[in-house]
Write an enzyme that holds these catalytic residues in place. Structure first.
Site, PDB file in Angstrom:
ATOM      1  N   THR A 132       0.823  -1.215   0.000  1.00  0.00           N
ATOM      2  CA  THR A 132       0.000   0.000   0.000  1.00  0.00           C
ATOM      3  C   THR A 132       0.856   1.264   0.000  1.00  0.00           C
ATOM      4  OG1 THR A 132      -1.536   1.259   1.389  1.00  0.00           O
ATOM      5  CG2 THR A 132      -0.095  -0.247   2.533  1.00  0.00           C
ATOM      6  N   ASP A 133       0.281   2.351  -0.493  1.00  0.00           N
ATOM      7  CA  ASP A 133       0.999   3.643  -0.441  1.00  0.00           C
ATOM      8  C   ASP A 133       1.059   4.193   0.986  1.00  0.00           C
ATOM      9  OD1 ASP A 133      -1.673   4.397  -0.117  1.00  0.00           O
ATOM     10  OD2 ASP A 133      -1.685   5.847  -1.763  1.00  0.00           O
ATOM     11  N   GLU A 134       0.259   3.605   1.902  1.00  0.00           N
ATOM     12  CA  GLU A 134       0.232   4.144   3.280  1.00  0.00           C
ATOM     13  C   GLU A 134       1.557   3.963   4.006  1.00  0.00           C
ATOM     14  OE1 GLU A 134      -3.192   3.414   5.638  1.00  0.00           O
ATOM     15  OE2 GLU A 134      -4.557   3.541   3.938  1.00  0.00           O
ATOM     16  N   TYR A 157      -2.037  -0.463  10.967  1.00  0.00           N
ATOM     17  CA  TYR A 157      -2.152  -1.130   9.659  1.00  0.00           C
ATOM     18  C   TYR A 157      -0.930  -0.837   8.789  1.00  0.00           C
ATOM     19  CZ  TYR A 157      -3.371  -1.615   4.714  1.00  0.00           C
ATOM     20  OH  TYR A 157      -3.332  -1.899   3.363  1.00  0.00           O
ATOM     21  N   LYS A 161       2.102  -3.291   7.383  1.00  0.00           N
ATOM     22  CA  LYS A 161       2.401  -3.475   5.952  1.00  0.00           C
ATOM     23  C   LYS A 161       3.848  -3.063   5.662  1.00  0.00           C
ATOM     24  CE  LYS A 161      -0.004  -4.579   3.002  1.00  0.00           C
ATOM     25  NZ  LYS A 161      -0.367  -5.917   2.447  1.00  0.00           N
TER      26      LYS A 161
HETATM   27  P1  NAD Z   1      -9.737  -7.337   1.986  1.00  0.00           P
HETATM   28  O1  NAD Z   1      -9.772  -7.026   3.438  1.00  0.00           O
HETATM   29  O2  NAD Z   1     -10.935  -7.082   1.142  1.00  0.00           O
HETATM   30  O3  NAD Z   1      -9.376  -8.882   1.782  1.00  0.00           O
HETATM   31  C1  NAD Z   1      -8.372  -9.528   2.505  1.00  0.00           C
HETATM   32  C2  NAD Z   1      -8.498 -11.033   2.274  1.00  0.00           C
HETATM   33  O4  NAD Z   1      -7.464 -11.685   3.018  1.00  0.00           O
HETATM   34  C3  NAD Z   1      -9.836 -11.625   2.755  1.00  0.00           C
HETATM   35  O5  NAD Z   1     -10.362 -12.504   1.791  1.00  0.00           O
HETATM   36  C4  NAD Z   1      -9.461 -12.377   4.019  1.00  0.00           C
HETATM   37  O6  NAD Z   1     -10.280 -13.508   4.263  1.00  0.00           O
HETATM   38  C5  NAD Z   1      -8.019 -12.780   3.729  1.00  0.00           C
HETATM   39  N1  NAD Z   1      -7.242 -12.984   4.954  1.00  0.00           N
HETATM   40  C6  NAD Z   1      -7.105 -12.114   6.003  1.00  0.00           C
HETATM   41  N2  NAD Z   1      -6.350 -12.654   6.964  1.00  0.00           N
HETATM   42  C7  NAD Z   1      -5.981 -13.893   6.522  1.00  0.00           C
HETATM   43  C8  NAD Z   1      -5.179 -14.925   7.069  1.00  0.00           C
HETATM   44  N3  NAD Z   1      -4.611 -14.818   8.276  1.00  0.00           N
HETATM   45  N4  NAD Z   1      -4.988 -16.043   6.332  1.00  0.00           N
HETATM   46  C9  NAD Z   1      -5.554 -16.177   5.111  1.00  0.00           C
HETATM   47  N5  NAD Z   1      -6.337 -15.227   4.548  1.00  0.00           N
HETATM   48  C10 NAD Z   1      -6.540 -14.096   5.254  1.00  0.00           C
HETATM   49  O7  NAD Z   1      -8.454  -6.596   1.423  1.00  0.00           O
HETATM   50  P2  NAD Z   1      -8.234  -5.808   0.052  1.00  0.00           P
HETATM   51  O8  NAD Z   1      -8.741  -4.439   0.193  1.00  0.00           O
HETATM   52  O9  NAD Z   1      -8.691  -6.652  -1.074  1.00  0.00           O
HETATM   53  O10 NAD Z   1      -6.629  -5.723   0.059  1.00  0.00           O
HETATM   54  C11 NAD Z   1      -5.846  -6.796  -0.464  1.00  0.00           C
HETATM   55  C12 NAD Z   1      -4.388  -6.440  -0.339  1.00  0.00           C
HETATM   56  O11 NAD Z   1      -4.110  -5.243  -1.049  1.00  0.00           O
HETATM   57  C13 NAD Z   1      -3.930  -6.181   1.108  1.00  0.00           C
HETATM   58  O12 NAD Z   1      -2.628  -6.704   1.255  1.00  0.00           O
HETATM   59  C14 NAD Z   1      -3.913  -4.664   1.227  1.00  0.00           C
HETATM   60  O13 NAD Z   1      -2.965  -4.246   2.160  1.00  0.00           O
HETATM   61  C15 NAD Z   1      -3.513  -4.274  -0.190  1.00  0.00           C
HETATM   62  N6  NAD Z   1      -3.993  -2.950  -0.637  1.00  0.00           N
HETATM   63  C16 NAD Z   1      -5.312  -2.624  -0.549  1.00  0.00           C
HETATM   64  C17 NAD Z   1      -5.748  -1.392  -1.049  1.00  0.00           C
HETATM   65  C18 NAD Z   1      -7.212  -0.982  -0.978  1.00  0.00           C
HETATM   66  O14 NAD Z   1      -7.524   0.164  -1.302  1.00  0.00           O
HETATM   67  N7  NAD Z   1      -8.122  -1.845  -0.607  1.00  0.00           N
HETATM   68  C19 NAD Z   1      -4.831  -0.513  -1.633  1.00  0.00           C
HETATM   69  C20 NAD Z   1      -3.493  -0.877  -1.685  1.00  0.00           C
HETATM   70  C21 NAD Z   1      -3.085  -2.120  -1.205  1.00  0.00           C
HETATM   71  O1  DAU Z   2      -4.129   3.974   0.359  1.00  0.00           O
HETATM   72  C1  DAU Z   2      -4.348   2.606   0.261  1.00  0.00           C
HETATM   73  C2  DAU Z   2      -5.220   2.152   1.418  1.00  0.00           C
HETATM   74  O2  DAU Z   2      -6.532   2.639   1.154  1.00  0.00           O
HETATM   75  C3  DAU Z   2      -5.223   0.646   1.612  1.00  0.00           C
HETATM   76  O3  DAU Z   2      -3.934   0.215   1.960  1.00  0.00           O
HETATM   77  C4  DAU Z   2      -6.217   0.245   2.708  1.00  0.00           C
HETATM   78  O4  DAU Z   2      -6.290  -1.170   2.794  1.00  0.00           O
HETATM   79  C5  DAU Z   2      -7.581   0.794   2.346  1.00  0.00           C
HETATM   80  O5  DAU Z   2      -8.505   0.504   3.373  1.00  0.00           O
HETATM   81  C6  DAU Z   2      -7.514   2.305   2.108  1.00  0.00           C
HETATM   82  O6  DAU Z   2      -7.238   3.002   3.360  1.00  0.00           O
HETATM   83  P1  DAU Z   2      -8.027   4.342   3.781  1.00  0.00           P
HETATM   84  O7  DAU Z   2      -7.977   4.466   5.248  1.00  0.00           O
HETATM   85  O8  DAU Z   2      -7.593   5.494   2.955  1.00  0.00           O
HETATM   86  O9  DAU Z   2      -9.521   3.920   3.262  1.00  0.00           O
HETATM   87  P2  DAU Z   2     -10.976   4.157   3.905  1.00  0.00           P
HETATM   88  O10 DAU Z   2     -11.965   3.773   2.851  1.00  0.00           O
HETATM   89  O11 DAU Z   2     -11.106   3.532   5.239  1.00  0.00           O
HETATM   90  O12 DAU Z   2     -11.022   5.728   4.098  1.00  0.00           O
HETATM   91  C7  DAU Z   2     -10.863   6.618   3.011  1.00  0.00           C
HETATM   92  C8  DAU Z   2     -10.903   8.023   3.579  1.00  0.00           C
HETATM   93  O13 DAU Z   2     -12.226   8.288   4.061  1.00  0.00           O
HETATM   94  C9  DAU Z   2      -9.981   8.244   4.761  1.00  0.00           C
HETATM   95  O14 DAU Z   2      -9.468   9.573   4.705  1.00  0.00           O
HETATM   96  C10 DAU Z   2     -10.883   8.083   5.979  1.00  0.00           C
HETATM   97  C11 DAU Z   2     -12.219   8.603   5.464  1.00  0.00           C
HETATM   98  N1  DAU Z   2     -13.431   7.981   6.053  1.00  0.00           N
HETATM   99  C12 DAU Z   2     -13.507   6.622   6.083  1.00  0.00           C
HETATM  100  C13 DAU Z   2     -14.607   6.000   6.642  1.00  0.00           C
HETATM  101  C14 DAU Z   2     -14.684   4.488   6.689  1.00  0.00           C
HETATM  102  C15 DAU Z   2     -14.463   8.769   6.517  1.00  0.00           C
HETATM  103  O15 DAU Z   2     -14.394  10.017   6.444  1.00  0.00           O
HETATM  104  N2  DAU Z   2     -15.552   8.163   7.046  1.00  0.00           N
HETATM  105  C16 DAU Z   2     -15.681   6.801   7.142  1.00  0.00           C
HETATM  106  O16 DAU Z   2     -16.715   6.301   7.664  1.00  0.00           O
END
Ligand code: NAD
Ligand code: DAU
Length: 351
Positions: A132-134, A157, A161
């Protein structure tokens, strides 16, 4: 079959799009989807793949070392695409330890299992770590994250990562394990768990419930359509250079409040509501602890080296996303029931 690939976290949001892309585009690959089915994993996401001869689901927890070693010895994967993680920042604030276990220990278990079956013969082998970019921390109003930006994670988180990224690079440096890493910005699209901002807003707007915006809504995120991320992963898996990191982003920065206002306008049109109805649902609530102000990605390297750039405009991506949630009510209701409603009450009750 040409190759066996274990995709971890394939039942989650991004993982399910990656599994579908790989299983359908590459019938010559044997795709093993390894997922522990936590609250975020959902096999409904992959119903359409049932019966596909090159696709198998394996339920298992990456934190369980013995199970992982046995599985890798039996299946002899040539590559791992590692997406399994605890992924929600707010949950990491409530319960950091499960993030340490899955995101750090789980990653190390997979790295060790690869070393143990590949020995020192790394021909045609790859460990692809999705991150992630975080990990880069928070930007001010100017600037972009590049691949060499110093790590500065600020939530449990992102710290977990960041730690996993360091370990993957350490295994490359120390043991010569072939690895590639990508760090991506915020994804959105079908199948995202409704704890995340965009699907949470769609669901609440539809139900005429308050839409909680943390703080003043001034935080900025860069949004990428999940299908574009899956395509980027395909590109990096096949063309990325050993040991390299590529940033992936959408060149699409939005302040949260502007994004939610746009969505409200969009939903008013979709749901035939008079203009302004949905915007009335916006509620400013207590800020997220340690809330990062701004993330923004310079995705120049992946474009120049591998020719990848996003193809789905934000307007098109949001339309597809809203349509998907509106026409998959059963998926949403299944996900919303049970444990998630308890989490929602805990997360938002006193804000
Ligand atoms: P998600 O939470 O939707 O899915 C995570 C999956 O991992 C689920 O299916 C869960 O069952 C599985 N999992 C969790 N713990 C586990 C364990 N101990 N053993 C086996 N499986 C397990 O996540 P996502 O949003 O699809 O993110 C996927 C990946 O991409 C993550 O590594 C996250 O850090 C990264 N990522 C997400 C975003 C985003 O915006 N969602 C952006 C950048 C990177
Ligand atoms: O940048 C990549 C990341 O983006 C991934 O690594 C994470 O897995 C993914 O969850 C996401 O993180 P964020 O914290 O940015 O996503 P989220 O959707 O939780 O929140 C987006 C923005 O909105 C953030 O600034 C927090 C805000 N927010 C979120 C929720 C859930 C609100 O204002 N209200 C809310 O109820």
């Amino acid at each position: 079959m040409d190759k066996t690939i274990i995709i971890t976290g394939g039942a989650g949001f991004i993982g399910s799009h990656v599994v579908r892309l790989f299983a359908t585009k590459y019938p010559e690959y044997r795709i093993l989807n390894l997922d522990g089915l936590t609250y975020a994993g959902n096999l409904e996401n992959l119903k359409d793949l049932e019966g596909l001869p090159n696709y198998t689901f394996i339920k298992g927890d990456i934190v369980e070392e013995d199970f992982i070693n046995k599985l890798f010895a039996e299946q002899q994967p040539d590559a791992v695409i590692h997406l399994a993680a605890e992924s929600h920042v707010d949950r990491s604030i409530l319960d950091p330890l499960s993030f340490i276990n899955t995101n750090i220990i789980g990653t190390v278990n997979l790295l060790n299992a690869c070393r143990s079956i590949w020995k020192d013969n790394f021909d045609g082998k790859l460990f692809y770590h999705i991150s992630t970019d975080e990990v880069y921390g928070s930007l001010g109003e100017e600037g972009l994250f590049v691949e060499t930006t110093a790590y500065d994670p600020r939530s449990p988180y992102s710290a977990s990562k960041a730690s996993s990224d360091h370990l993957v690079r350490a295994y490359h440096h120390t043991y010569k394990l072939p690895v590639v890493l990508t760090n991506c910005s915020n994804n959105y699209g079908p199948n995202q768990f409704p704890e995340k901002l965009i699907p949470l807003a769609i669901n609440n707007i539809k139900k005429m419930k308050a839409v909680p915006i943390y703080g003043k809504g001034e935080n900025v995120r860069d949004w990428l359509y999940v299908g574009d991320h899956a395509e980027a992963i395909d590109r990096v898996f096949h063309k990325g250079s050993n040991g390299e990191t590529y940033n992936i982003g959408g060149n699409n920065e939005w302040m949260n409040i502007d994004l939610i206002r746009l969505m409200c306008k969009f939903m008013d049109e979709k749901l035939d509501r008079s203009p302004g109805t949905s915007e009335g649902l916006i509620e400013f609530v207590k800020d997220r602890a340690g809330h990062d102000l701004r993330y923004a990605i310079d995705a120049g390297k992946i474009k120049e080296d591998l020719g990848w750039e996003p193809t789905v405009t934000f307007e098109e991506g949001l339309a597809r996303t809203v349509d998907w949630y509106l026409s998959n009510q059963e998926w949403l209701e299944n996900v919303l029931s049970g444990d998630y409603s308890k989490y929602y009450d805990q997360q938002y009750k006193d804000r």
